[in-house]
Motif scaffolding. Structure first.
Motif, PDB file in Angstrom:
ATOM      1  N   VAL A  87       0.825  -1.006  -0.081  1.00  0.00           N
ATOM      2  CA  VAL A  87       0.057   0.140  -0.061  1.00  0.00           C
ATOM      3  C   VAL A  87       0.874   1.292   0.134  1.00  0.00           C
ATOM      4  O   VAL A  87       0.670   2.198  -0.647  1.00  0.00           O
ATOM      5  CB  VAL A  87      -1.050  -0.029   1.018  1.00  0.00           C
ATOM      6  CG1 VAL A  87      -1.607   1.206   1.211  1.00  0.00           C
ATOM      7  CG2 VAL A  87      -2.000  -1.343   1.155  1.00  0.00           C
ATOM      8  N   GLN A  88       1.914   1.196   0.757  1.00  0.00           N
ATOM      9  CA  GLN A  88       2.738   2.374   0.828  1.00  0.00           C
ATOM     10  C   GLN A  88       3.463   2.680  -0.540  1.00  0.00           C
ATOM     11  O   GLN A  88       3.662   3.566  -1.058  1.00  0.00           O
ATOM     12  CB  GLN A  88       3.649   2.311   1.806  1.00  0.00           C
ATOM     13  CG  GLN A  88       4.683   3.367   2.077  1.00  0.00           C
ATOM     14  CD  GLN A  88       5.970   3.222   3.136  1.00  0.00           C
ATOM     15  OE1 GLN A  88       6.025   2.249   3.798  1.00  0.00           O
ATOM     16  NE2 GLN A  88       6.633   4.117   2.865  1.00  0.00           N
ATOM     17  N   ARG A  89       4.039   1.510  -0.951  1.00  0.00           N
ATOM     18  CA  ARG A  89       4.701   1.735  -2.256  1.00  0.00           C
ATOM     19  C   ARG A  89       3.638   2.156  -3.479  1.00  0.00           C
ATOM     20  O   ARG A  89       4.326   2.871  -4.352  1.00  0.00           O
ATOM     21  CB  ARG A  89       5.024   0.082  -2.643  1.00  0.00           C
ATOM     22  CG  ARG A  89       5.555  -0.031  -4.319  1.00  0.00           C
ATOM     23  CD  ARG A  89       6.077  -1.288  -4.740  1.00  0.00           C
ATOM     24  NE  ARG A  89       4.379  -1.797  -5.085  1.00  0.00           N
ATOM     25  CZ  ARG A  89       4.312  -3.042  -5.338  1.00  0.00           C
ATOM     26  NH1 ARG A  89       5.204  -3.850  -5.471  1.00  0.00           N
ATOM     27  NH2 ARG A  89       3.056  -3.556  -5.525  1.00  0.00           N
ATOM     28  N   ASP A  90       2.428   1.793  -3.369  1.00  0.00           N
ATOM     29  CA  ASP A  90       1.403   2.491  -4.321  1.00  0.00           C
ATOM     30  C   ASP A  90       1.029   3.755  -4.285  1.00  0.00           C
ATOM     31  O   ASP A  90       0.350   4.345  -4.960  1.00  0.00           O
ATOM     32  CB  ASP A  90       0.340   1.163  -4.513  1.00  0.00           C
ATOM     33  CG  ASP A  90       0.672  -0.151  -4.954  1.00  0.00           C
ATOM     34  OD1 ASP A  90       1.850  -0.211  -5.534  1.00  0.00           O
ATOM     35  OD2 ASP A  90      -0.175  -0.964  -4.818  1.00  0.00           O
ATOM     36  N   GLY A  91       1.209   4.408  -3.175  1.00  0.00           N
ATOM     37  CA  GLY A  91       1.012   5.667  -2.715  1.00  0.00           C
ATOM     38  C   GLY A  91      -0.479   5.649  -2.258  1.00  0.00           C
ATOM     39  O   GLY A  91      -1.171   6.635  -2.151  1.00  0.00           O
ATOM     40  N   GLY A  92      -1.104   4.341  -1.930  1.00  0.00           N
ATOM     41  CA  GLY A  92      -2.252   4.320  -1.459  1.00  0.00           C
ATOM     42  C   GLY A  92      -2.779   4.428  -0.083  1.00  0.00           C
ATOM     43  O   GLY A  92      -1.977   4.892   0.724  1.00  0.00           O
ATOM     44  N   SER A  93      -3.984   4.097   0.301  1.00  0.00           N
ATOM     45  CA  SER A  93      -4.552   4.142   1.572  1.00  0.00           C
ATOM     46  C   SER A  93      -5.449   2.872   1.724  1.00  0.00           C
ATOM     47  O   SER A  93      -5.835   2.359   0.873  1.00  0.00           O
ATOM     48  CB  SER A  93      -5.054   5.369   2.123  1.00  0.00           C
ATOM     49  OG  SER A  93      -6.361   5.824   1.325  1.00  0.00           O
ATOM     50  N   ALA A  94      -5.510   2.480   3.044  1.00  0.00           N
ATOM     51  CA  ALA A  94      -6.266   1.366   3.228  1.00  0.00           C
ATOM     52  C   ALA A  94      -6.599   1.134   4.579  1.00  0.00           C
ATOM     53  O   ALA A  94      -6.126   2.038   5.710  1.00  0.00           O
ATOM     54  CB  ALA A  94      -5.536  -0.046   3.078  1.00  0.00           C
ATOM     55  N   ASN A  95      -7.700   0.759   5.003  1.00  0.00           N
ATOM     56  CA  ASN A  95      -8.198   0.442   6.236  1.00  0.00           C
ATOM     57  C   ASN A  95      -9.253  -0.541   6.332  1.00  0.00           C
ATOM     58  O   ASN A  95      -9.723  -1.183   5.346  1.00  0.00           O
ATOM     59  CB  ASN A  95      -8.710   1.732   7.077  1.00  0.00           C
ATOM     60  CG  ASN A  95      -8.371   1.593   8.479  1.00  0.00           C
ATOM     61  OD1 ASN A  95      -8.413   0.822   9.407  1.00  0.00           O
ATOM     62  ND2 ASN A  95      -7.600   2.846   9.047  1.00  0.00           N
ATOM     63  N   ALA A  96      -9.950  -0.765   7.580  1.00  0.00           N
ATOM     64  CA  ALA A  96     -11.163  -1.741   7.847  1.00  0.00           C
ATOM     65  C   ALA A  96     -11.761  -1.324   8.817  1.00  0.00           C
ATOM     66  O   ALA A  96     -11.410  -0.570   9.774  1.00  0.00           O
ATOM     67  CB  ALA A  96     -10.205  -3.082   7.773  1.00  0.00           C
ATOM     68  N   PHE A  97     -13.030  -2.008   8.950  1.00  0.00           N
ATOM     69  CA  PHE A  97     -13.882  -1.746  10.143  1.00  0.00           C
ATOM     70  C   PHE A  97     -14.748  -2.906  10.253  1.00  0.00           C
ATOM     71  O   PHE A  97     -15.123  -3.659   9.435  1.00  0.00           O
ATOM     72  CB  PHE A  97     -14.540  -0.531  10.015  1.00  0.00           C
ATOM     73  CG  PHE A  97     -15.737  -0.383   8.952  1.00  0.00           C
ATOM     74  CD1 PHE A  97     -16.970  -1.160   9.229  1.00  0.00           C
ATOM     75  CD2 PHE A  97     -15.405   0.143   7.713  1.00  0.00           C
ATOM     76  CE1 PHE A  97     -18.122  -0.876   8.133  1.00  0.00           C
ATOM     77  CE2 PHE A  97     -16.290   0.195   6.760  1.00  0.00           C
ATOM     78  CZ  PHE A  97     -17.585  -0.092   6.942  1.00  0.00           C
ATOM     79  N   THR A  98     -15.343  -3.293  11.391  1.00  0.00           N
ATOM     80  CA  THR A  98     -16.201  -4.244  11.760  1.00  0.00           C
ATOM     81  C   THR A  98     -17.369  -3.417  12.691  1.00  0.00           C
ATOM     82  O   THR A  98     -17.195  -2.853  13.565  1.00  0.00           O
ATOM     83  CB  THR A  98     -15.403  -5.032  12.894  1.00  0.00           C
ATOM     84  OG1 THR A  98     -14.406  -5.714  12.239  1.00  0.00           O
ATOM     85  CG2 THR A  98     -16.534  -6.259  12.973  1.00  0.00           C
ATOM     86  N   SER A  99     -18.494  -3.865  12.187  1.00  0.00           N
ATOM     87  CA  SER A  99     -19.792  -3.618  12.930  1.00  0.00           C
ATOM     88  C   SER A  99     -20.743  -4.598  13.460  1.00  0.00           C
ATOM     89  O   SER A  99     -20.215  -5.762  13.581  1.00  0.00           O
ATOM     90  CB  SER A  99     -20.675  -2.463  12.027  1.00  0.00           C
ATOM     91  OG  SER A  99     -21.287  -3.560  10.893  1.00  0.00           O
ATOM     92  N   ASN A 100     -21.465  -4.527  13.970  1.00  0.00           N
ATOM     93  CA  ASN A 100     -22.511  -5.547  14.484  1.00  0.00           C
ATOM     94  C   ASN A 100     -22.863  -6.554  13.433  1.00  0.00           C
ATOM     95  O   ASN A 100     -22.867  -7.894  13.526  1.00  0.00           O
ATOM     96  CB  ASN A 100     -23.903  -5.012  14.866  1.00  0.00           C
ATOM     97  CG  ASN A 100     -23.936  -4.170  16.040  1.00  0.00           C
ATOM     98  OD1 ASN A 100     -24.006  -2.866  16.005  1.00  0.00           O
ATOM     99  ND2 ASN A 100     -23.414  -4.620  17.255  1.00  0.00           N
TER     100      ASN A 100
END
Length: 895
Positions: A87-100
């Motif tokens: 992700v860093q190499r590509d200049g991107g961003s990433a994340n995740a989340f969990t809900s009910n």
């Protein structure tokens, strides 16, 4: 593999997309949604799994959230840390989340790197390592996250207490993150069993929106995902919550400063026919400064903040009304008085609904909000993916819009009367004990790892092709038209017709460095008082103009400028310009408005004093300032010196056309925007007096200092470590900033690897650089259990010493350079971010293609230059360290 186009319902809005989303279902059950958008070289990838806390039973509470963390911990072909390196190499961003209801992962990458998203998501769908050592390390990280979000946070603690009394059977009453005993019992066996049960193509929706060719992309998706086994996800057996027949109440004590309470009522699920009505009710009660509860409670200074929202998901959720009271010293209103006002409003809606005129305004706001929220690849991809995962329909939100359009006042009344029952209310109250309560403690905790030097980051096999280091041929400056008016105001316009939307960013030379530190808080008080309307328009009417069109005006003070922004439907650009002109030229500055803002300022101080990070930062600023005049944070003493006369004088001196920049990006005609600008601002005159000289804070010249602020009742400690840093115009700034990227920018950095991943000491750790043109400051930060502070602090200092004495690896520097190239593509992803960037560059007197000039300097850097830049400022034993939490100085530096 089957595919079918989606036919958009003929709702009351025209969505101006070149292609409508295409749904493709692979033979293994994976649902794929694609939509082409070619306005920017960006792609958004979202994959969501239908698994959340509602699927958890027994002693595995929080496992969905924990598995979210494990999905970043590597596969046989992607060693731990490799995800973040890509992700860093590509200049991107990433994340995740969990809900009910769901677990969701998203990636935002340059379009040329789209295949990286497919490789990552297909690999971790089936090949996660779930190594025993990684499980132990990450459960400590999650345990830290729980302390931060659900224990030390007053809002998190209150929400958990509310959920526990609101449900007796349904798992929505259990915390998404789990309880301490659940988290600490996780092991590789139970984690893998959960992973193999729910992470499968038949339980997932993959959505990609952006700059690609659909047929080519679908072939790649089939190649990456087509051979993954379908999976055998069990049928859901979620218990039904019985009807609540008696009111429930809980009160908790918390080591914080402001009283709070939440009222909650059982509502409907997101697909229920009454859901649109509940959405309208929440919008009516609390959606902006002109909403009903803000009018009744915030505008009258009875409370500090109020929010209302409907939490309907796959299953029936809760309708929450959450209130944060003012400091008792600022307001003597009781919680019971505020609850009576809320009850009166709820019962009025239950008996009478909402007037047809107001309902039409709410519909218009909802309609516009749907378009504005979807005016970028991420918004579209997230909406399609979650709608399909939860409700089986990518166009759920658009069909819901059609239902909203059909609502009547009677529908609102019926939904409200069914929901807002006095025998169906759940009330949780937080009583602050000001840091004197018993929230912390429990004895010393055993450190999660031995105090050993962490292993180095593994870069074996990471490729950085030469083309990843080639600057882009295009610039955000391309196509920008610049106009300068006779009074000095500058207008920038960039035309793009992908979305029926326009973003406006503006900057005026009215920052906090333009007044004395004796009046700290003057700039922010001025901007907030300006937001209270004109002589002709009171507060509510002033904000209702834009809020009725689904938009909101933002305006805030910065160090050198005050900055604002608004994104509207292109048909509403005229309303936006009228509002901005009124804000800058015609503020009323009523005494009552000023006093309301001052009350909010004092309560802000109380709220800030609840947070260990804010307390640590304030103490850090005090020991790093060269003199008291260089401390720029507000205090009770500085607020006492601010008068309405000071506010008016500051506005009249600094808020002027000379130095003001307005940028418009989106679905507009430049000549029409210029005419609009001249109509609103041509008669705006500059004052005769010159702008004040900037009073830029100077870093102390003393050799290091340490302060520990004891905050009783907190389980966590916040640590901040500071040194001086170069200014943006200094020759070594690019080397220092790239060094900081390697050291502490993100989970994949050295600090992220050492302190978080390897040792499991902290959920949040990293570093940042804040600089003016001439000077700057570096800060490393972490939050951790108070008992872990000594080891975590030592680990951060060790990494700082290493990077200042040893050259970074060639691969680390190449990775940082590739990141600098790749992230330029993302700078044009939204109209708002692009408008803000252009405004900032012009206001800072930088050329609009400055990013390309700066990039060329970054690409020439050597490892020697990074080490030399770090060594210039990172001097051993001369650190400035601020620690806040439930520990003493002796505890903080215990061996």
């Amino acid at each position: 593999m089957s595919r079918f186009p989606l036919v958009v319902l003929a709702v009351f809005v025209s969505f101006a997309f070149a292609e409508e989303p295409l749904v493709t279902v692979l033979d293994n059950g994976l649902t794929v949604i694609t939509q082409e958008l070619h306005y920017a070289p960006v792609v958004a990838s979202v994959i969501s799994y239908r698994v959340g806390s509602r699927n958890e039973v027994g002693d595995i509470l929080g496992m969905s959230h924990f598995m979210e963390h494990q999905m970043f911990k590597g596969t046989p072909d992607m060693p731990p840390g490799r995800f973040w390196q890509i992700v860093q190499r590509d200049g991107g961003s990433a994340n995740a989340f969990t809900s009910n209801d769901v677990t969701c992962f998203y990636l935002i990458l340059p379009a040329s790197r789209i295949e990286d998203a497919l490789a990552i998501e297909s690999d971790r769908m089936v090949n996660c390592l779930i190594d025993s050592i990684e499980v132990v390390s990450e459960r400590n990280v999650v345990h830290e996250e729980r302390r931060m979000r659900s224990v030390d946070s007053p809002d998190g603690a209150l929400q958990e207490a509310l959920d526990e009394i609101s449900y007796t059977e349904h798992p929505y009453g259990l915390p998404v993150i789990g309880y301490d005993e659940n988290i600490l019992a996780y092991n590789a066996v139970t984690t893998r069993a959960y992973y193999e049960t729910y992470y499968a193509p038949s339980n997932a929706v993959l959505t990609l929106v952006g700059d690609f060719e659909t047929e080519e992309l679908l072939a790649k998706i089939e190649s990456y995902f087509g051979n993954i086994p379908t999976g055998n996800v069990p049928d859901e057996a979620i218990p039904v919550e019985p009807l609540q027949t008696e009111a429930r109440y809980v009160e908790i004590e918390h080591a914080s400063n402001l009283p709070r309470f939440t009222m909650a009522f059982h509502s409907v699920d997101g697909a229920d026919p009454a859901a649109p009505a509940m959405s309208m009710i929440s919008s009516y009660l609390s959606s902006g400064r002109a909403s009903r509860l803000d009018q009744l409670l915030v505008e009258t200074e009875m409370v500090y903040g109020v929010g209302a929202w409907d939490r309907g998901g796959i299953d029936p959720g809760m309708f929450n009304i959450s209130v944060t009271m003012n400091s008792p010293e600022q307001c003597e209103v009781t919680i019971e008085e505020v609850q009576d006002i809320i009850w009166n409003e709820l019962e009025y809606i239950s008996e009478n609904g909402i007037s047809e005129e107001t309902l039409e305004e709410l519909k218009n706001k909802y309609r516009a909000g749907e378009i504005l929220g979807d005016a970028n690849p991420v918004g579209l991809a997230m909406g399609y993916s979650l709608s399909t995962t939860m409700f089986g329909d990518p166009l759920y939100s658009r069909k819901r819009l059609e239902l909203v359009e059909q609502l009547t006042s009677e529908d609102i009344r019926d939904a409200a009367s069914a929901c807002f029952r006095r025998n169906g209310v759940n009330i949780a109250v937080l009583a602050p004990v000001g840091g004197r309560g018993g929230m912390g403690g429990g004895g010393n905790q055993q450190l999660p790892t031995d105090v050993t030097e962490p292993s180095s980051v593994n870069y074996d096999g990471l490729e950085i092709p030469e083309e990843f280091l080639i600057p882009p041929a295009s610039s955000i400056a391309d196509g920008v038209e610049t106009f300068e008016m006779s009074n000095g105001l500058v207008l920038l316009v960039k035309e793009d017709h992908t979305f029926p939307v326009a973003s406006i960013s503006f900057s005026v030379p009215m920052g906090s460095f333009m007044h004395s530190s004796e009046l700290n808080g003057l700039a922010s008080t001025t901007t907030e008082t300006m937001l209270n309307g004109t002589e002709e328009l009171e507060y509510m009417e002033f904000h209702r103009r834009l809020e009725n069109e689904g938009s909101y005006l933002r305006f805030y003070s910065g160090p050198q400028n005050s900055n604002g922004s608004v994104t509207v439907l292109s048909e509403d650009v005229g309303i936006a310009f009228t509002t901005i002109a009124d804000l800058l030229i015609n503020p009323a500055f009523r005494e009552a408005d000023f006093q309301k803002v001052m009350t909010e300022n004092y309560t802000d101080l109380e709220a800030s004093a609840e947070r260990i990070g804010s307390v640590a930062y304030d103490s850090l600023e005090a020991i790093t300032a060269r003199s008291s005049a260089d401390i720029r944070g507000s205090s009770a003493a500085s607020l006492e010196r601010i008068t309405l006369e000071e506010v008016v004088s500051f506005h009249d001196l600094c808020c002027r056309p000379q130095g003001t920049v307005i940028t418009v990006v989106g679905d507009v005609n430049p000549e029409e925007v210029l005419a609009m600008t001249e109509s609103h601002f041509a008669e705006w005159n500059n004052p005769q007096a010159p702008l004040p000289e900037l009073q830029i804070p100077q870093f102390t010249s003393t050799p290091g200092d340490t302060v520990v602020t004891f905050m009783e009742g907190r389980m966590q400690g916040a640590v901040m470590i500071a040194t001086e840093a170069p200014g943006r115009d200094m020759p070594d700034y690019p080397a220092f900033e790239v060094m900081n990227t390697i050291l502490g920018r993100g989970i994949g950095s050295r600090l992220g690897h050492s302190v978080r991943d390897e040792q499991g000491l902290a959920y949040g750790v990293g570093s940042w650089v804040m600089s003016t043109d001439s000077t700057g400051a570096f800060t490393a930060y972490l939050t951790t259990l108070a008992d872990y502070v000594p080891q975590a602090t030592t680990s951060v200092l060790h990494e700082m010493e290493v990077i200042s004495t040893e050259n970074v690896q060639d691969i680390e520097l190449l990775l940082a350079k590739a990141n600098s190239v790749g992230k330029l593509a993302l700078s044009s992803m939204t109209y708002g971010s692009l408008a803000g960037r252009l405004t900032s560059l012009y206001a800072d007197e930088k050329p609009l293609d400055y990013h390309l000039t700066y990039l060329s300097r970054v690409l020439e850097l050597t490892p020697d230059e990074l080490r030399e830049a770090a060594a210039e400022y990172f001097i051993a034993d001369e650190w400035f360290i601020s620690i806040a939490g439930s520990l003493t100085e002796e505890d903080a530096f215990a061996e």
